[in-house]
Design a protein around this motif. Structure first.
Motif, PDB file in Angstrom:
ATOM      1  N   PRO A   1       0.875  -1.211  -0.175  1.00  0.00           N
ATOM      2  CA  PRO A   1      -0.108  -0.094  -0.091  1.00  0.00           C
ATOM      3  C   PRO A   1       0.797   1.367   0.093  1.00  0.00           C
ATOM      4  CG  PRO A   1      -0.732  -1.374   1.824  1.00  0.00           C
ATOM      5  CD  PRO A   1       0.522  -2.087   1.219  1.00  0.00           C
ATOM      6  N   ARG A   2       0.284   2.581  -0.479  1.00  0.00           N
ATOM      7  CA  ARG A   2       0.946   3.760  -0.469  1.00  0.00           C
ATOM      8  C   ARG A   2       1.225   4.055   0.934  1.00  0.00           C
ATOM      9  NH1 ARG A   2      -0.809   6.772  -6.065  1.00  0.00           N
ATOM     10  NH2 ARG A   2      -0.647   4.859  -7.485  1.00  0.00           N
ATOM     11  N   LYS A   3       0.293   3.759   1.975  1.00  0.00           N
ATOM     12  CA  LYS A   3       0.536   4.153   3.174  1.00  0.00           C
ATOM     13  C   LYS A   3      -0.607   3.268   4.057  1.00  0.00           C
ATOM     14  CE  LYS A   3      -3.412   7.666   2.987  1.00  0.00           C
ATOM     15  NZ  LYS A   3      -3.544   9.020   3.199  1.00  0.00           N
ATOM     16  N   PHE A   4      -0.068   3.382   5.341  1.00  0.00           N
ATOM     17  CA  PHE A   4      -0.880   2.528   6.512  1.00  0.00           C
ATOM     18  C   PHE A   4      -1.530   3.592   7.222  1.00  0.00           C
ATOM     19  CE2 PHE A   4       2.537  -0.800   5.528  1.00  0.00           C
ATOM     20  CZ  PHE A   4       1.725  -1.512   5.369  1.00  0.00           C
ATOM     21  N   PRO A   5      -2.383   3.391   8.016  1.00  0.00           N
ATOM     22  CA  PRO A   5      -3.343   2.063   7.661  1.00  0.00           C
ATOM     23  C   PRO A   5      -4.152   2.242   6.087  1.00  0.00           C
ATOM     24  CG  PRO A   5      -4.677   3.673   9.053  1.00  0.00           C
ATOM     25  CD  PRO A   5      -3.158   4.082   9.024  1.00  0.00           C
ATOM     26  N   HIS A   6      -4.335   0.874   5.688  1.00  0.00           N
ATOM     27  CA  HIS A   6      -4.741   0.905   4.354  1.00  0.00           C
ATOM     28  C   HIS A   6      -6.150   0.104   4.377  1.00  0.00           C
ATOM     29  CE1 HIS A   6      -4.786   0.050   0.192  1.00  0.00           C
ATOM     30  NE2 HIS A   6      -4.856  -1.335   0.295  1.00  0.00           N
ATOM     31  N   ILE A   7      -7.240   0.701   3.620  1.00  0.00           N
ATOM     32  CA  ILE A   7      -8.335  -0.145   3.335  1.00  0.00           C
ATOM     33  C   ILE A   7      -8.349  -0.881   1.909  1.00  0.00           C
ATOM     34  CG2 ILE A   7     -10.863   0.153   3.151  1.00  0.00           C
ATOM     35  CD1 ILE A   7     -10.683   2.701   4.527  1.00  0.00           C
ATOM     36  N   PRO A   8      -8.543  -2.483   2.134  1.00  0.00           N
ATOM     37  CA  PRO A   8      -7.899  -2.867   0.772  1.00  0.00           C
ATOM     38  C   PRO A   8      -9.210  -3.028   0.009  1.00  0.00           C
ATOM     39  CG  PRO A   8      -8.328  -4.431   2.823  1.00  0.00           C
ATOM     40  CD  PRO A   8      -8.405  -3.179   3.322  1.00  0.00           C
ATOM     41  N   GLY A   9      -8.934  -3.858  -1.244  1.00  0.00           N
ATOM     42  CA  GLY A   9      -9.991  -3.943  -2.257  1.00  0.00           C
ATOM     43  C   GLY A   9      -9.957  -2.855  -3.300  1.00  0.00           C
ATOM     44  N   THR A  10     -10.159  -3.555  -4.564  1.00  0.00           N
ATOM     45  CA  THR A  10     -10.215  -2.570  -5.724  1.00  0.00           C
ATOM     46  C   THR A  10     -11.641  -2.694  -6.423  1.00  0.00           C
ATOM     47  OG1 THR A  10      -9.408  -4.540  -6.957  1.00  0.00           O
ATOM     48  CG2 THR A  10      -7.719  -3.160  -6.264  1.00  0.00           C
ATOM     49  N   ASP A  11     -12.382  -3.805  -6.294  1.00  0.00           N
ATOM     50  CA  ASP A  11     -13.599  -4.016  -7.183  1.00  0.00           C
ATOM     51  C   ASP A  11     -14.810  -3.534  -6.409  1.00  0.00           C
ATOM     52  OD1 ASP A  11     -11.663  -5.130  -8.578  1.00  0.00           O
ATOM     53  OD2 ASP A  11     -12.682  -7.182  -8.759  1.00  0.00           O
ATOM     54  N   ILE A  12     -15.719  -2.577  -6.868  1.00  0.00           N
ATOM     55  CA  ILE A  12     -16.657  -2.106  -6.078  1.00  0.00           C
ATOM     56  C   ILE A  12     -17.964  -2.038  -7.151  1.00  0.00           C
ATOM     57  CG2 ILE A  12     -15.596  -0.915  -4.117  1.00  0.00           C
ATOM     58  CD1 ILE A  12     -16.450   1.554  -5.660  1.00  0.00           C
ATOM     59  N   ALA A  13     -19.092  -2.157  -6.985  1.00  0.00           N
ATOM     60  CA  ALA A  13     -20.350  -1.502  -7.586  1.00  0.00           C
ATOM     61  C   ALA A  13     -21.202  -0.824  -6.428  1.00  0.00           C
ATOM     62  CB  ALA A  13     -21.234  -2.598  -8.142  1.00  0.00           C
ATOM     63  N   GLY A  14     -21.813   0.192  -6.793  1.00  0.00           N
ATOM     64  CA  GLY A  14     -22.772   1.206  -6.133  1.00  0.00           C
ATOM     65  C   GLY A  14     -23.284   2.167  -6.762  1.00  0.00           C
ATOM     66  N   GLU A  15     -23.533   3.310  -5.844  1.00  0.00           N
ATOM     67  CA  GLU A  15     -24.145   4.519  -6.537  1.00  0.00           C
ATOM     68  C   GLU A  15     -23.365   5.857  -6.149  1.00  0.00           C
ATOM     69  OE1 GLU A  15     -28.278   6.939  -5.402  1.00  0.00           O
ATOM     70  OE2 GLU A  15     -28.441   4.904  -5.292  1.00  0.00           O
ATOM     71  N   ILE A  16     -23.323   6.645  -7.073  1.00  0.00           N
ATOM     72  CA  ILE A  16     -22.565   7.674  -6.876  1.00  0.00           C
ATOM     73  C   ILE A  16     -23.196   8.838  -6.090  1.00  0.00           C
ATOM     74  CG2 ILE A  16     -21.811   9.987  -8.051  1.00  0.00           C
ATOM     75  CD1 ILE A  16     -20.993   8.122 -10.300  1.00  0.00           C
ATOM     76  N   VAL A  17     -22.599   9.323  -5.040  1.00  0.00           N
ATOM     77  CA  VAL A  17     -23.432  10.172  -4.093  1.00  0.00           C
ATOM     78  C   VAL A  17     -22.599  11.540  -4.047  1.00  0.00           C
ATOM     79  CG1 VAL A  17     -24.239   8.467  -2.527  1.00  0.00           C
ATOM     80  CG2 VAL A  17     -22.008   9.529  -1.913  1.00  0.00           C
ATOM     81  N   GLN A  18     -21.601  11.707  -4.824  1.00  0.00           N
ATOM     82  CA  GLN A  18     -20.828  12.949  -4.858  1.00  0.00           C
ATOM     83  C   GLN A  18     -19.902  12.992  -5.884  1.00  0.00           C
ATOM     84  OE1 GLN A  18     -19.051  14.329  -1.188  1.00  0.00           O
ATOM     85  NE2 GLN A  18     -18.457  16.366  -2.097  1.00  0.00           N
ATOM     86  N   VAL A  19     -19.829  14.088  -6.763  1.00  0.00           N
ATOM     87  CA  VAL A  19     -18.687  14.235  -7.982  1.00  0.00           C
ATOM     88  C   VAL A  19     -17.744  15.367  -7.659  1.00  0.00           C
ATOM     89  CG1 VAL A  19     -20.531  13.099  -9.581  1.00  0.00           C
ATOM     90  CG2 VAL A  19     -20.241  15.589  -9.441  1.00  0.00           C
ATOM     91  N   GLY A  20     -16.363  14.861  -7.719  1.00  0.00           N
ATOM     92  CA  GLY A  20     -15.472  16.096  -7.836  1.00  0.00           C
ATOM     93  C   GLY A  20     -15.475  16.949  -8.947  1.00  0.00           C
ATOM     94  N   SER A  21     -14.608  18.079  -8.892  1.00  0.00           N
ATOM     95  CA  SER A  21     -14.582  18.993  -9.978  1.00  0.00           C
ATOM     96  C   SER A  21     -13.981  18.389 -11.145  1.00  0.00           C
ATOM     97  CB  SER A  21     -13.718  20.278  -9.560  1.00  0.00           C
ATOM     98  OG  SER A  21     -12.306  19.667  -9.396  1.00  0.00           O
ATOM     99  N   GLY A  22     -14.580  18.749 -12.535  1.00  0.00           N
ATOM    100  CA  GLY A  22     -14.067  18.367 -13.589  1.00  0.00           C
ATOM    101  C   GLY A  22     -14.688  16.868 -14.035  1.00  0.00           C
ATOM    102  N   VAL A  23     -15.343  16.507 -13.184  1.00  0.00           N
ATOM    103  CA  VAL A  23     -16.346  15.100 -13.460  1.00  0.00           C
ATOM    104  C   VAL A  23     -17.537  15.449 -14.652  1.00  0.00           C
ATOM    105  CG1 VAL A  23     -17.530  13.049 -12.920  1.00  0.00           C
ATOM    106  CG2 VAL A  23     -15.345  13.867 -11.577  1.00  0.00           C
TER     107      VAL A  23
END
Length: 322
Positions: A57-79
């Motif tokens: 991981p790039r830093k600890f502590p680390h939340i693992p996992g790469t694959d998700i499905a879900g619903e967008i609740v917020q978008v960042g600038s430029g999206v």
């Protein structure tokens, strides 16, 4: 939000800790997703074991996992591709899947159409992409079936990558031989395999085709099979595409470069390509690709899922629901 993390390399199941952490905020070109389902891949616990040390991981502590499905609740600038309320599937570049909310890059997120469940979608990314890229980019198959008829062997065909590789190879009009455990042979036949070998039998260990075929392509989805087993089963220009390359694979590749054989051993390092993921999601929507789900576990009992993946005998994908 609730999340699962670890704070150092090693530890396996015992290294996982349930925590409460702040919900992250999306930066430029990121979206915040309320996670409906996530899947565990072997690379997740291998990273915990230090396989990518010191880069991940790039830093600890680390939340693992790469694959998700879900619903967008917020978008960042430029999206510009997504809006709040969109149902999506995503590959997370820095982990974060085992939580109630996760950040994803816009360029590694795709829409999830109606009719594709969160569980099906979360089962797709890393395993599906590994199978897709192995067959198309490295083996040169055309998944619309317009290419030449080839003979393909898929090892560990009842695992996450293998179940997708069998189905995609059949879309390419290949003759598919597959290896798996005895309990999964009928499942692998239903996925489309023309011939199925029990990997514990002498024929299975030798990878010998029941119809005495030589393989143009071997999609290798397990470990500890040496080149000396592959080589006599290949056609003169046959390829072994290794989806789980380790040090032994890289050494074999180096040694083969000094020989005159036209047979190839190709290591695969899966890339989170948005167009490939979108293609797979659309195949599921069209009923042409079926994710195989081994089991699903609540986030509160993620240790069961993590341990099951480490055990190495899952049939298809292991899913986690917040």
């Amino acid at each position: 939000m609730r999340a699962v993390q670890y704070s150092k390399y090693g530890g396996g199941v015992d290294g996982l800790k349930h925590v409460e952490v702040p919900v992250p905020s999306p930066k430029k070109d990121e979206v915040l997703i309320k996670v409906e389902a996530a899947s565990i891949n072997p690379i997740d616990w291998k990273i915990q074991n230090g396989v990518a040390r010191p880069f991940l991981p790039r830093k600890f502590p680390h939340i693992p996992g790469t694959d998700i499905a879900g619903e967008i609740v917020q978008v960042g600038s430029g999206v510009g591709s997504f809006k709040v309320g969109d149902k999506v599937v995503a590959v997370l570049s820095d982990g974060g899947a085992l939580a109630e909310f996760a950040l994803a890059k816009e360029n590694s997120t795709v829409l999830r159409p109606p009719g594709v469940s969160a569980l099906e979608a979360a089962a797709l990314p890393i395993a599906g992409l590994a199978a897709h890229q192995s067959l198309t980019q490295h083996a040169g198959l055309k998944l619309d079936g317009t290419g030449p008829k080839v003979n393909v062997l898929v090892t560990a065909a009842s695992g996450g990558v293998g179940t997708y590789a069998v189905q995609l190879a059949k879309l390419a009009n290949a003759h598919v031989t597959a290896t798996c455990g005895a309990r999964n042979m009928e499942l692998v036949r239903r996925l489309g395999a023309d011939e199925v070998l029990d990997y514990k039998t002498p024929e299975g260990k030798a990878l010998t085709s029941p119809s005495d075929r030589k393989y143009d392509i071997i999609i290798h989805c397990t470990t500890n099979i040496p080149w000396s087993t592959f080589e006599p089963n290949l056609t003169p220009k046959g390829k072994v595409v290794d989806t789980t390359p380790g040090f032994g694979t890289l050494m074999s590749v180096a040694m083969k470069k000094i020989t005159c054989s036209k047979k190839q051993l190709i290591p695969v390092f899966t890339a989170p390509k948005k167009e490939n993921l979108d293609f797979l999601v659309k195949l599921v929507k069209a009923g042409k690709l079926k994710p195989v789900i081994d089991s699903k576990h609540p986030l509160s009992k993620v240790e069961e899922a993590w341990g099951k993946s480490m055990d190495g005998h899952a049939t298809g994908k292991i899913l986690v629901e917040p």
